[in-house]
Scaffold this active site. Sequence first.
Site, PDB file in Angstrom:
ATOM      1  N   ARG A 152     -62.603  -3.971  21.078  1.00  0.00           N
ATOM      2  CA  ARG A 152     -61.423  -3.270  21.579  1.00  0.00           C
ATOM      3  C   ARG A 152     -61.846  -2.010  22.321  1.00  0.00           C
ATOM      4  O   ARG A 152     -62.690  -1.250  21.837  1.00  0.00           O
ATOM      5  CB  ARG A 152     -60.476  -2.920  20.430  1.00  0.00           C
ATOM      6  CG  ARG A 152     -60.004  -4.159  19.683  1.00  0.00           C
ATOM      7  CD  ARG A 152     -59.010  -3.848  18.597  1.00  0.00           C
ATOM      8  NE  ARG A 152     -58.666  -5.063  17.862  1.00  0.00           N
ATOM      9  CZ  ARG A 152     -57.844  -5.109  16.827  1.00  0.00           C
ATOM     10  NH1 ARG A 152     -57.252  -3.995  16.415  1.00  0.00           N
ATOM     11  NH2 ARG A 152     -57.591  -6.253  16.216  1.00  0.00           N
ATOM     12  N   ARG A 181     -62.413   3.650  13.694  1.00  0.00           N
ATOM     13  CA  ARG A 181     -61.949   3.120  14.979  1.00  0.00           C
ATOM     14  C   ARG A 181     -63.165   2.854  15.866  1.00  0.00           C
ATOM     15  O   ARG A 181     -63.744   3.764  16.433  1.00  0.00           O
ATOM     16  CB  ARG A 181     -60.998   4.129  15.641  1.00  0.00           C
ATOM     17  CG  ARG A 181     -60.108   3.534  16.723  1.00  0.00           C
ATOM     18  CD  ARG A 181     -59.152   4.586  17.281  1.00  0.00           C
ATOM     19  NE  ARG A 181     -58.282   5.128  16.274  1.00  0.00           N
ATOM     20  CZ  ARG A 181     -57.116   4.608  15.908  1.00  0.00           C
ATOM     21  NH1 ARG A 181     -56.673   3.525  16.500  1.00  0.00           N
ATOM     22  NH2 ARG A 181     -56.380   5.164  14.968  1.00  0.00           N
ATOM     23  N   GLU A 185     -54.724   1.977   7.041  1.00  0.00           N
ATOM     24  CA  GLU A 185     -54.478   0.553   7.260  1.00  0.00           C
ATOM     25  C   GLU A 185     -55.779  -0.234   7.170  1.00  0.00           C
ATOM     26  O   GLU A 185     -56.787   0.132   7.772  1.00  0.00           O
ATOM     27  CB  GLU A 185     -53.850   0.332   8.647  1.00  0.00           C
ATOM     28  CG  GLU A 185     -53.597  -1.132   8.962  1.00  0.00           C
ATOM     29  CD  GLU A 185     -53.636  -1.443  10.440  1.00  0.00           C
ATOM     30  OE1 GLU A 185     -53.998  -2.584  10.777  1.00  0.00           O
ATOM     31  OE2 GLU A 185     -53.330  -0.548  11.246  1.00  0.00           O
ATOM     32  N   SER A 202     -53.120  -5.941   8.664  1.00  0.00           N
ATOM     33  CA  SER A 202     -51.783  -6.036   9.254  1.00  0.00           C
ATOM     34  C   SER A 202     -51.395  -7.508   9.252  1.00  0.00           C
ATOM     35  O   SER A 202     -52.094  -8.334   9.851  1.00  0.00           O
ATOM     36  CB  SER A 202     -51.784  -5.471  10.677  1.00  0.00           C
ATOM     37  OG  SER A 202     -50.480  -5.352  11.186  1.00  0.00           O
ATOM     38  N   ARG A 234     -63.604  -1.628   7.497  1.00  0.00           N
ATOM     39  CA  ARG A 234     -62.757  -0.708   6.735  1.00  0.00           C
ATOM     40  C   ARG A 234     -62.843  -0.986   5.238  1.00  0.00           C
ATOM     41  O   ARG A 234     -62.711  -0.072   4.417  1.00  0.00           O
ATOM     42  CB  ARG A 234     -61.314  -0.782   7.236  1.00  0.00           C
ATOM     43  CG  ARG A 234     -61.164  -0.233   8.646  1.00  0.00           C
ATOM     44  CD  ARG A 234     -59.729   0.032   9.037  1.00  0.00           C
ATOM     45  NE  ARG A 234     -59.657   0.602  10.385  1.00  0.00           N
ATOM     46  CZ  ARG A 234     -58.560   1.105  10.941  1.00  0.00           C
ATOM     47  NH1 ARG A 234     -57.418   1.120  10.255  1.00  0.00           N
ATOM     48  NH2 ARG A 234     -58.584   1.593  12.168  1.00  0.00           N
TER      49      ARG A 234
END
Length: 440
Positions: free
Chosen positions: A274, A289, A361, A364, A403
Amino acid sequence: MLDLSFVRANLELVEQKLRDRGQDPAALLGDFRALDQNRRERITEAEQLKAQRNKLSEEVARLKKSGQDANAVMDETRALKSRVDELEQAADETDKILWLILFNVPNLTLDDVPVGKSESDNVEIKRWGEIPQRDFAPKPHWEIGEQLGILDLERAAKISGARFAVYWREGARLERALANFMLDVHTRDHGYTEVLPPFMVNSKSLFGTGQLPKFAEDLFHCEDGQKYEPGIYRDNDHWLIPTAEVPVTNLYRDEVLDDAQLPISLTAYTPCFRSEAGSYGKDVRGIIRQHQFQKVEMVKFTRPEKSEAEHEKLTRDAEEILERLGLPYRRMLLCTGDMGFSSAKTYDLEVWLPGQQLYREISSCSNFGDFQARRANIRYRPAGQTKTAFVHTLNGSGLAVGRTWLAIIENYQNTDGSVCVPEALIPYMGGQTVIRAKGK
């Protein structure tokens, strides 16, 4: 994407749902109402002219049968046919414009999704696990990883730039252990089929799951001779996948599934790439991130009437990974203003990070309804019926491996700087129970 017929019949509802998302219906739908009215008028006129032409054709037959001159009536019939062709072509062109408008319209949220503007309006559904009280100040994962010699951000920046990571020794093994553990649980205990898809996809696939055309800047495009042009979706260009959701969902693009196959539950471990466009300055410390990270993804294809139940099950499958690892978490129901483009309903699982004193988070889990299936043309044939229908698609992280890695490092840290290995992972770590700095 949305069903064009549904939007035509429920335009006011669609506009309200867009406002609930914080979107401007006029900006997204443009001249939809006027275009659709124009289309309807052209179709109506074409039908009227067809009826008129049919009557004239009967007159031509009568004149010819009686030996009279039918040329004038035949000329009128040809003129009507030409006009009908023009009207039908114009209606088809308008249809294409309406479809192009819908390409950029997000999914409609389900009625039980709370209306809100941002993450502050999300609703906590449940909380699991006790946050332990420590007699020392817990450190963030980037400090622990560096001190243990298992996380190297400096060398990663040297070879690749910012937002990359290098894992050493037990750090690399822990990443591998987590991926294998998650895949084993999902395949052995949750009934998923493991698949290893390509890590590069074409633009047709990204359109199918909703990343294109809206989110092109968030993706990495390969310069392999095919320049990306909005509105043109090829099968011979290449993009790095932002998530395994894209290749796995598109496995069944343009296919009709048998009713007996459903639900189909697939899981895949892949890297994800990403660009993190628009995230400058956010989460610059550690590995929250990244431009590249690994993830175990869960994807489901189900009958429409079962999608809400399958969404709950998929979310529980992700929660069970956290519970087996002993990581405190909470489940959040996202509000309308904080949901993804393609989602109709989303739960976020947020894990507790003691080194940062907050929830983050880690998964999701979304129900897309038939939104992706329409874009990717994924259908099924209901039992006993000849007509096909669109499946419902769902996906969720089960989990984001990086994560989960940092959550373990922060939650299982000790006063001496070492990190305990969660019991569920000890077999995957070759029996190792504690990660210590090299030489200690």
